[in-house]
Enzyme design. Structure first.
Site, PDB file in Angstrom:
ATOM      1  N   GLY A  97       0.821  -1.219   0.000  1.00 22.21           N
ATOM      2  CA  GLY A  97       0.000   0.000   0.000  1.00 22.21           C
ATOM      3  C   GLY A  97       0.851   1.263   0.000  1.00 22.21           C
ATOM      4  O   GLY A  97       2.075   1.213  -0.165  1.00 22.21           O
ATOM      5  N   SER A 120      -3.756   6.583  14.290  1.00 22.42           N
ATOM      6  CA  SER A 120      -4.109   7.778  13.536  1.00 22.42           C
ATOM      7  C   SER A 120      -4.473   8.913  14.489  1.00 22.42           C
ATOM      8  O   SER A 120      -5.018   8.677  15.576  1.00 22.42           O
ATOM      9  CB  SER A 120      -5.325   7.440  12.661  1.00 22.42           C
ATOM     10  OG  SER A 120      -5.895   8.613  12.159  1.00 22.42           O
ATOM     11  N   TYR A 155     -14.232   4.269  11.768  1.00 28.63           N
ATOM     12  CA  TYR A 155     -12.824   3.999  11.442  1.00 28.63           C
ATOM     13  C   TYR A 155     -11.922   4.341  12.630  1.00 28.63           C
ATOM     14  O   TYR A 155     -11.077   3.547  13.047  1.00 28.63           O
ATOM     15  CB  TYR A 155     -12.416   4.827  10.205  1.00 28.63           C
ATOM     16  CG  TYR A 155     -10.923   4.941  10.019  1.00 28.63           C
ATOM     17  CD1 TYR A 155     -10.157   3.840   9.657  1.00 28.63           C
ATOM     18  CD2 TYR A 155     -10.270   6.166  10.227  1.00 28.63           C
ATOM     19  CE1 TYR A 155      -8.777   3.954   9.504  1.00 28.63           C
ATOM     20  CE2 TYR A 155      -8.905   6.283  10.069  1.00 28.63           C
ATOM     21  CZ  TYR A 155      -8.164   5.180   9.706  1.00 28.63           C
ATOM     22  OH  TYR A 155      -6.798   5.283   9.567  1.00 28.63           O
ATOM     23  N   LYS A 204      -9.371   2.018  15.378  1.00 30.90           N
ATOM     24  CA  LYS A 204      -7.989   2.290  15.802  1.00 30.90           C
ATOM     25  C   LYS A 204      -7.899   2.319  17.329  1.00 30.90           C
ATOM     26  O   LYS A 204      -6.954   1.810  17.919  1.00 30.90           O
ATOM     27  CB  LYS A 204      -7.499   3.622  15.217  1.00 30.90           C
ATOM     28  CG  LYS A 204      -7.353   3.625  13.700  1.00 30.90           C
ATOM     29  CD  LYS A 204      -6.225   2.722  13.228  1.00 30.90           C
ATOM     30  CE  LYS A 204      -6.054   2.730  11.732  1.00 30.90           C
ATOM     31  NZ  LYS A 204      -5.114   1.729  11.229  1.00 30.90           N
ATOM     32  N   ASN A 253      -1.487  13.818   8.665  1.00 37.17           N
ATOM     33  CA  ASN A 253      -2.014  13.643   7.299  1.00 37.17           C
ATOM     34  C   ASN A 253      -0.898  13.321   6.307  1.00 37.17           C
ATOM     35  O   ASN A 253      -0.244  14.239   5.810  1.00 37.17           O
ATOM     36  CB  ASN A 253      -2.768  14.901   6.881  1.00 37.17           C
ATOM     37  CG  ASN A 253      -4.070  15.083   7.646  1.00 37.17           C
ATOM     38  OD1 ASN A 253      -4.074  15.081   8.870  1.00 37.17           O
ATOM     39  ND2 ASN A 253      -5.165  15.218   6.941  1.00 37.17           N
TER      40      ASN A 253
HETATM   41  P1  NAD Z   1      -3.403   1.560   1.891  1.00 45.13           P
HETATM   42  O1  NAD Z   1      -4.814   1.177   1.659  1.00 45.13           O
HETATM   43  O2  NAD Z   1      -2.610   2.080   0.765  1.00 45.13           O
HETATM   44  O3  NAD Z   1      -2.628   0.332   2.553  1.00 45.13           O
HETATM   45  C1  NAD Z   1      -3.271  -0.652   3.334  1.00 45.13           C
HETATM   46  C2  NAD Z   1      -2.947  -2.005   2.743  1.00 45.13           C
HETATM   47  O4  NAD Z   1      -3.619  -3.017   3.495  1.00 45.13           O
HETATM   48  C3  NAD Z   1      -3.380  -2.154   1.279  1.00 45.13           C
HETATM   49  O5  NAD Z   1      -2.278  -2.546   0.489  1.00 45.13           O
HETATM   50  C4  NAD Z   1      -4.457  -3.237   1.321  1.00 45.13           C
HETATM   51  O6  NAD Z   1      -4.458  -4.039   0.147  1.00 45.13           O
HETATM   52  C5  NAD Z   1      -4.076  -3.994   2.581  1.00 45.13           C
HETATM   53  N1  NAD Z   1      -5.202  -4.717   3.188  1.00 45.13           N
HETATM   54  C6  NAD Z   1      -6.462  -4.272   3.389  1.00 45.13           C
HETATM   55  N2  NAD Z   1      -7.211  -5.235   3.945  1.00 45.13           N
HETATM   56  C7  NAD Z   1      -6.405  -6.324   4.103  1.00 45.13           C
HETATM   57  C8  NAD Z   1      -6.602  -7.629   4.599  1.00 45.13           C
HETATM   58  N3  NAD Z   1      -7.803  -8.047   5.047  1.00 45.13           N
HETATM   59  N4  NAD Z   1      -5.563  -8.496   4.585  1.00 45.13           N
HETATM   60  C9  NAD Z   1      -4.356  -8.100   4.109  1.00 45.13           C
HETATM   61  N5  NAD Z   1      -4.111  -6.883   3.617  1.00 45.13           N
HETATM   62  C10 NAD Z   1      -5.124  -5.992   3.610  1.00 45.13           C
HETATM   63  O7  NAD Z   1      -3.418   2.628   3.113  1.00 45.13           O
HETATM   64  P2  NAD Z   1      -2.243   3.529   3.703  1.00 45.13           P
HETATM   65  O8  NAD Z   1      -2.615   4.943   3.476  1.00 45.13           O
HETATM   66  O9  NAD Z   1      -0.935   3.028   3.279  1.00 45.13           O
HETATM   67  O10 NAD Z   1      -2.473   3.251   5.252  1.00 45.13           O
HETATM   68  C11 NAD Z   1      -1.718   2.291   5.970  1.00 45.13           C
HETATM   69  C12 NAD Z   1      -2.182   2.279   7.415  1.00 45.13           C
HETATM   70  O11 NAD Z   1      -2.021   3.592   7.969  1.00 45.13           O
HETATM   71  C13 NAD Z   1      -3.649   1.917   7.604  1.00 45.13           C
HETATM   72  O12 NAD Z   1      -3.769   1.092   8.743  1.00 45.13           O
HETATM   73  C14 NAD Z   1      -4.312   3.254   7.852  1.00 45.13           C
HETATM   74  O13 NAD Z   1      -5.465   3.124   8.641  1.00 45.13           O
HETATM   75  C15 NAD Z   1      -3.219   4.006   8.592  1.00 45.13           C
HETATM   76  N6  NAD Z   1      -3.352   5.470   8.464  1.00 45.13           N
HETATM   77  C16 NAD Z   1      -3.415   6.028   7.226  1.00 45.13           C
HETATM   78  C17 NAD Z   1      -3.583   7.406   7.113  1.00 45.13           C
HETATM   79  C18 NAD Z   1      -3.698   8.049   5.738  1.00 45.13           C
HETATM   80  O14 NAD Z   1      -4.231   9.168   5.647  1.00 45.13           O
HETATM   81  N7  NAD Z   1      -3.204   7.429   4.659  1.00 45.13           N
HETATM   82  C19 NAD Z   1      -3.664   8.225   8.249  1.00 45.13           C
HETATM   83  C20 NAD Z   1      -3.571   7.609   9.500  1.00 45.13           C
HETATM   84  C21 NAD Z   1      -3.418   6.225   9.601  1.00 45.13           C
HETATM   85  N1  UFG Z   2     -10.909  18.705   2.023  1.00 46.35           N
HETATM   86  C1  UFG Z   2     -11.531  19.499   1.072  1.00 46.35           C
HETATM   87  N2  UFG Z   2     -11.872  18.925  -0.112  1.00 46.35           N
HETATM   88  C2  UFG Z   2     -11.620  17.612  -0.406  1.00 46.35           C
HETATM   89  C3  UFG Z   2     -10.978  16.816   0.573  1.00 46.35           C
HETATM   90  C4  UFG Z   2     -10.651  17.396   1.783  1.00 46.35           C
HETATM   91  O1  UFG Z   2     -11.780  20.688   1.302  1.00 46.35           O
HETATM   92  O2  UFG Z   2     -11.971  17.153  -1.501  1.00 46.35           O
HETATM   93  C5  UFG Z   2     -10.491  19.312   3.302  1.00 46.35           C
HETATM   94  C6  UFG Z   2     -11.149  18.700   4.524  1.00 46.35           C
HETATM   95  O3  UFG Z   2     -12.361  19.334   4.817  1.00 46.35           O
HETATM   96  C7  UFG Z   2     -10.063  18.955   5.595  1.00 46.35           C
HETATM   97  C8  UFG Z   2      -8.754  18.860   4.810  1.00 46.35           C
HETATM   98  O4  UFG Z   2      -9.111  19.094   3.449  1.00 46.35           O
HETATM   99  O5  UFG Z   2     -10.184  20.249   6.116  1.00 46.35           O
HETATM  100  C9  UFG Z   2      -8.060  17.511   4.917  1.00 46.35           C
HETATM  101  O6  UFG Z   2      -8.982  16.464   4.595  1.00 46.35           O
HETATM  102  P1  UFG Z   2      -8.501  14.971   4.315  1.00 46.35           P
HETATM  103  O7  UFG Z   2      -9.708  14.182   3.943  1.00 46.35           O
HETATM  104  O8  UFG Z   2      -7.351  14.969   3.398  1.00 46.35           O
HETATM  105  O9  UFG Z   2      -7.922  14.520   5.739  1.00 46.35           O
HETATM  106  P2  UFG Z   2      -8.634  14.394   7.159  1.00 46.35           P
HETATM  107  O10 UFG Z   2      -7.872  15.275   8.097  1.00 46.35           O
HETATM  108  O11 UFG Z   2     -10.081  14.615   7.082  1.00 46.35           O
HETATM  109  O12 UFG Z   2      -8.427  12.857   7.499  1.00 46.35           O
HETATM  110  C10 UFG Z   2      -7.181  12.186   7.296  1.00 46.35           C
HETATM  111  C11 UFG Z   2      -7.449  10.735   6.928  1.00 46.35           C
HETATM  112  C12 UFG Z   2      -7.998   9.999   8.107  1.00 46.35           C
HETATM  113  C13 UFG Z   2      -7.134  10.181   9.286  1.00 46.35           C
HETATM  114  C14 UFG Z   2      -6.939  11.644   9.558  1.00 46.35           C
HETATM  115  C15 UFG Z   2      -6.009  11.885  10.709  1.00 46.35           C
HETATM  116  O13 UFG Z   2      -8.376  10.652   5.886  1.00 46.35           O
HETATM  117  O14 UFG Z   2      -8.028   8.637   7.798  1.00 46.35           O
HETATM  118  O15 UFG Z   2      -6.383  12.279   8.408  1.00 46.35           O
HETATM  119  O16 UFG Z   2      -4.848  11.146  10.541  1.00 46.35           O
HETATM  120  F1  UFG Z   2      -7.690   9.593  10.344  1.00 46.35           F
END
Ligand code: NAD
Ligand code: UFG
Length: 337
Positions: A10, A124, A148, A152, A178
């Site tokens: 991912g 997160s 979600y 966590k 983020n």
């Molecule tokens: P991503 O979706 O790119 O990576 C997650 C991976 O997990 C994917 O490759 C997916 O195929 C795999 N996966 C999903 N379900 C599975 C299962 N049942 N078995 C095995 N593999 C599975 O997401 P990411 O952005 O790389 O996020 C990684 C982690 O970080 C996640 O746990 C996410 O919740 C956490 N996180 C992400 C963000 C963000 O904004 N990207 C913010 C905070 C926390």
């Molecule tokens: N936003 C827009 N337009 C869009 C998307 C987002 O205006 O199309 C704004 C949102 O309102 C917010 C900011 O951009 O003010 C950031 O939004 P994101 O959706 O990029 O990020 P969030 O802070 O809402 O959430 C992200 C991840 C969550 C995670 C969280 C904290 O999506 O999974 O950061 O780590 F939990």
């Protein structure tokens, strides 16, 4: 060290695998490829000259997980695998609890069976909910506002109980702010399926011509320009935080919680303008209603990670959007092309 990375193909996983291989670690990746493709790992191999071992296994297959650990015998795990879309989690709560919480339980049983007791977990900033005080420190009580986020919280609680029951577990809970950006090569990056939920991937698709305009969710927040403020962090800085956490666990043990953010907040319009500078064109946007559940402002106090791990984010917002744009323009359709 031999490290098993769940969700390693991912977005954050592939960047972390890149950093682990470069640092000389042996890497095993498990992923069910539900939200990624093996192409990311092929490109990591091309960039590093080293290959991670890949296993297509589902977290929800307890026997498959146990077999994977018996076959590969890792010394530590970095656990990224899971589902991460806030909106989808409200529609499919059971799927989210099953994948994230029950899936992690399967992982922990499989680890325990082979006496692998070191884990770095992707938590997160969303676990903080809507606290009054800013910046967010690790001491603030968890109060997630989405399904979600609550998955966590449950996983964090499970790991806390596990650590309390058996001092031989070494556990890091990393609360990401983020994550944005991409490796500077532009070969690996974020490849969201469908319409992006997050700001920077959406802006990048506007810049590359896949979307007409950005919808800015609200301009009446009490912020610098009325739009929401977040702590954006470069994915390579984030990846490096995982290596630092593993190093720390090797000599300290116990359970530790760290924010991984920069400590700086940027508004939606500030990010949009930074991206316009990076791609050299004006990007159309419309102000629309607030998105339900969004907080006005969220940014980290990252001082614990600096004090304990010697880690701090090095890349600024211009570098984040430059690298994100570099990835998007070279791969307009993500890994598909
Ligand atoms: P991503 O979706 O790119 O990576 C997650 C991976 O997990 C994917 O490759 C997916 O195929 C795999 N996966 C999903 N379900 C599975 C299962 N049942 N078995 C095995 N593999 C599975 O997401 P990411 O952005 O790389 O996020 C990684 C982690 O970080 C996640 O746990 C996410 O919740 C956490 N996180 C992400 C963000 C963000 O904004 N990207 C913010 C905070 C926390
Ligand atoms: N936003 C827009 N337009 C869009 C998307 C987002 O205006 O199309 C704004 C949102 O309102 C917010 C900011 O951009 O003010 C950031 O939004 P994101 O959706 O990029 O990020 P969030 O802070 O809402 O959430 C992200 C991840 C969550 C995670 C969280 C904290 O999506 O999974 O950061 O780590 F939990």
């Amino acid at each position: 060290m031999k490290i098993l990375v769940t969700g390693g193909s991912g977005y954050i996983g592939s960047h972390t695998v890149h950093e682990l291989l470069n640092a000389g670690h042996e890497v095993v990746v498990m992923d069910n490829l539900a939200n990624s493709s093996e192409e990311s790992l092929r490109r990591v191999a091309e960039l590093t000259g080293k290959q991670a071992e890949f296993h297509q296994v589902d977290l929800l297959d307890p026997e498959g997980m146990k077999k994977l650990f018996r076959d590969t015998r890792p010394e530590a795990v970095i656990h990224f695998a899971g589902l991460k879309a806030v909106g989808e989690s409200a529609e499919k709560p059971l799927w989210y609890y099953q994948t994230n919480v029950a899936g992690t339980l399967n992982l922990l049983y499989a680890m325990e069976e082979v006496d692998c007791k070191t884990i770095v977990f992707s938590s997160s900033a969303t676990v903080y909910g809507e606290p009054e005080e800013m910046p967010l420190t690790e001491k603030i009580n968890m109060d997630a506002q989405s399904c979600y986020g609550r998955t966590k919280e449950h996983i964090e609680d499970m790991l806390r109980d596990l650590g309390a029951s058996d001092a031989s577990w070494n556990i890091a809970l990393l609360r990401y702010f983020n994550p944005v950006g991409a490796h500077e090569s532009g070969r690996i990056g974020e490849d969201p399926a469908g319409i992006p939920n997050n700001l920077v991937p959406f802006i990048a698709q506007v810049a590359v011509g896949r979307r007409e305009h950005l919808n800015v969710f609200g301009n009446d927040y009490p912020t610098v320009d009325g739009t929401g403020v977040r702590d954006y962090i470069h994915v390579v800085d984030l990846a490096n935080g995982h290596l630092k956490a593993l190093e720390y666990l090797a000599s300290h043990g116990g359970l530790h919680t760290w924010n991984l953010g920069t400590g700086n907040g940027y508004s939606v319009l500030e990010v949009l303008h930074a991206f316009e500078k990076a791609c050299g064109k004006e990007l159309p946007y419309k102000i629309v209603d607030r998105r339900p559940g969004d907080v006005a402002v969220s940014y980290a106090d990252p001082s614990s990670a600096l004090a304990d791990l010697g880690w701090s984010a090095e890349r600024d917002i211009d570098t984040m959007v430059r690298d994100h744009w570099n990835w998007q323009k070279n791969n307009p359709n993500g890994y598909e092309a």
